[in-house]
Design an enzyme around this catalytic site. Structure first.
Site, mmCIF file in Angstrom:
data_model
loop_
_atom_site.group_PDB
_atom_site.id
_atom_site.type_symbol
_atom_site.label_atom_id
_atom_site.label_comp_id
_atom_site.label_asym_id
_atom_site.label_seq_id
_atom_site.Cartn_x
_atom_site.Cartn_y
_atom_site.Cartn_z
ATOM 1 N N HIS A 15 1.070 1.211 -13.221
ATOM 2 C CA HIS A 15 1.870 0.054 -13.628
ATOM 3 C C HIS A 15 3.355 0.428 -13.570
ATOM 4 C CE1 HIS A 15 2.753 -3.769 -15.497
ATOM 5 N NE2 HIS A 15 3.638 -3.136 -16.233
ATOM 6 N N ALA B 139 8.927 7.702 -9.518
ATOM 7 C CA ALA B 139 7.838 7.796 -10.500
ATOM 8 C C ALA B 139 6.451 7.525 -9.908
ATOM 9 C CB ALA B 139 8.110 6.862 -11.671
ATOM 10 N N GLU B 140 6.226 6.311 -9.401
ATOM 11 C CA GLU B 140 4.855 5.926 -9.027
ATOM 12 C C GLU B 140 4.223 6.865 -8.005
ATOM 13 O OE1 GLU B 140 4.071 1.726 -8.274
ATOM 14 O OE2 GLU B 140 6.043 1.241 -9.033
ATOM 15 N N ASP C 146 -3.441 -3.853 -19.205
ATOM 16 C CA ASP C 146 -2.509 -2.712 -19.359
ATOM 17 C C ASP C 146 -2.574 -2.088 -20.758
ATOM 18 O OD1 ASP C 146 -1.612 -3.301 -16.761
ATOM 19 O OD2 ASP C 146 -0.031 -4.611 -17.500
ATOM 20 N N ASN D 263 1.564 3.022 -2.608
ATOM 21 C CA ASN D 263 0.878 3.954 -3.526
ATOM 22 C C ASN D 263 -0.371 4.539 -2.869
ATOM 23 O OD1 ASN D 263 2.150 4.241 -6.335
ATOM 24 N ND2 ASN D 263 2.366 2.055 -5.885
ATOM 25 N N GLU E 222 -10.757 -3.314 -21.363
ATOM 26 C CA GLU E 222 -10.962 -4.757 -21.248
ATOM 27 C C GLU E 222 -9.657 -5.547 -21.321
ATOM 28 O OE1 GLU E 222 -12.339 -2.767 -23.553
ATOM 29 O OE2 GLU E 222 -14.240 -2.439 -22.490
ATOM 30 N N ASN F 31 -5.140 2.778 -13.330
ATOM 31 C CA ASN F 31 -4.188 1.804 -12.787
ATOM 32 C C ASN F 31 -2.784 2.395 -12.835
ATOM 33 O OD1 ASN F 31 -3.186 -0.852 -11.989
ATOM 34 N ND2 ASN F 31 -2.472 -1.088 -14.100
ATOM 35 N N GLY G 220 0.782 -1.239 0.000
ATOM 36 C CA GLY G 220 0.000 0.000 0.000
ATOM 37 C C GLY G 220 0.808 1.281 0.000
HETATM 38 C C1 GAR Z 1 3.478 -1.186 -7.323
HETATM 39 O O1 GAR Z 1 4.789 -1.201 -7.802
HETATM 40 C C2 GAR Z 1 2.501 -1.144 -8.489
HETATM 41 O O2 GAR Z 1 2.943 -0.370 -9.560
HETATM 42 C C3 GAR Z 1 2.461 -2.604 -8.861
HETATM 43 O O3 GAR Z 1 2.408 -3.286 -7.611
HETATM 44 C C4 GAR Z 1 3.122 -2.514 -6.640
HETATM 45 C C5 GAR Z 1 2.260 -2.303 -5.414
HETATM 46 O O4 GAR Z 1 2.964 -1.694 -4.368
HETATM 47 N N1 GAR Z 1 1.340 -2.903 -9.700
HETATM 48 C C6 GAR Z 1 1.379 -3.784 -10.685
HETATM 49 O O5 GAR Z 1 2.344 -4.470 -10.944
HETATM 50 C C7 GAR Z 1 0.072 -3.898 -11.483
HETATM 51 N N2 GAR Z 1 0.305 -4.595 -12.720
HETATM 52 P P1 GAR Z 1 2.218 -0.968 -3.162
HETATM 53 O O6 GAR Z 1 1.196 -1.955 -2.593
HETATM 54 O O7 GAR Z 1 3.299 -0.650 -2.169
HETATM 55 O O8 GAR Z 1 1.555 0.279 -3.710
#
Ligand code: GAR
Length: 215
Positions: A110, A180-181, A151, A14, A148, A108, A12
């Site tokens: 990614h 980034a994220e 990604d 993000n 649908e 989403n 969690g």
């Molecule tokens: C993150 O790196 C996110 O981008 C990835 O899972 C991780 C979750 O981390 N998502 C994917 O790979 C979706 N295809 P978090 O629970 O610490 O946010």
């Protein structure tokens, strides 16, 4: 006020980035209505509880079939008034009926520069393992609308991150999150909440002033 449902499966971080950005004003005009996890042990649920945010857990494992889970999942979401669904490390495939019910209202994050290292089988650490195995020098993260496919939806924001010599998947994952994220996910939510994201012919335009600019 844009009401968010944040869907999570793991740590969690993000979700935390979104909660922090709402608190410090980098996201305006949006609030988290509910956090939903498929995993009862996800630390993300703990983060929601600490902030007194409503939270729920629903797992395919507790249903006889995927069809039954899909119906219950959609019903659970409909218990809340939600304008935007944010997939923040959510590792369950979104049911087609949910995509239809929330058309252009699911985003989403990614951890790669789509269309590299995405699609079936690319999630979490596997994405960074793929990037290192291929020897790319630049990777990054993408926020996109969910359609649908896996990604394949329209891209809202992307940010590049350098791959460095000696990177392990874990080290690279952390750098992609930090650089980034945790930046582009709050930024994308803020843009949507402030009416600055326009979808036209499957492409996203970020409006600036009077004009529009494709990103
Ligand atoms: C993150 O790196 C996110 O981008 C990835 O899972 C991780 C979750 O981390 N998502 C994917 O790979 C979706 N295809 P978090 O629970 O610490 O946010």
């Amino acid at each position: 006020m844009l009401k968010l449902a944040v869907l999570v499966s793991g740590g969690g971080t993000n979700l935390q980035a979104v909660m922090d950005a709402i608190e410090d004003g980098r996201i305006t005009g949006a609030g988290i209505e509910v956090v939903i996890s498929n995993n009862a042990n996800a630390y993300a649920l703990e983060r929601a509880k600490q902030k007194n945010i409503k939270n729920e857990c629903i797992s395919p494992k507790n249903f006889a079939s995927r069809e039954e889970f899909n119906q219950a999942f959609l019903a659970k979401l409909k218990d809340y008034t939600v304008d935007l669904i944010v997939l923040a490390g959510f590792l369950v495939v979104i049911p087609p009926e949910m995509i239809a019910a929330y058309k252009d209202r699911i985003i989403n994050i990614h951890p790669s520069l789509i269309p590299s290292f995405c699609g079936k089988g690319y999630y979490g650490l596997k994405v960074h393992e793929g990037a290192l195995a291929r020897g790319v020098k630049v990777t990054g993260a993408t926020v996109h609308f969910v359609d649908e496919g896996t990604d394949t939806g329209p891209i809202i924001l992307q940010k590049a991150v350098a791959v460095e010599e000696g990177d392990t998947p874990e080290v690279l994952q952390r750098r992609v999150m930090e650089e980034a994220e945790w930046k582009i996910l709050p930024e994308a939510i803020n843009l949507i909440a402030n009416g600055r994201v326009k979808l036209e012919d499957g492409k996203v335009y970020i409006t600036k002033g009077n004009g529009k600019e494709q990103v």
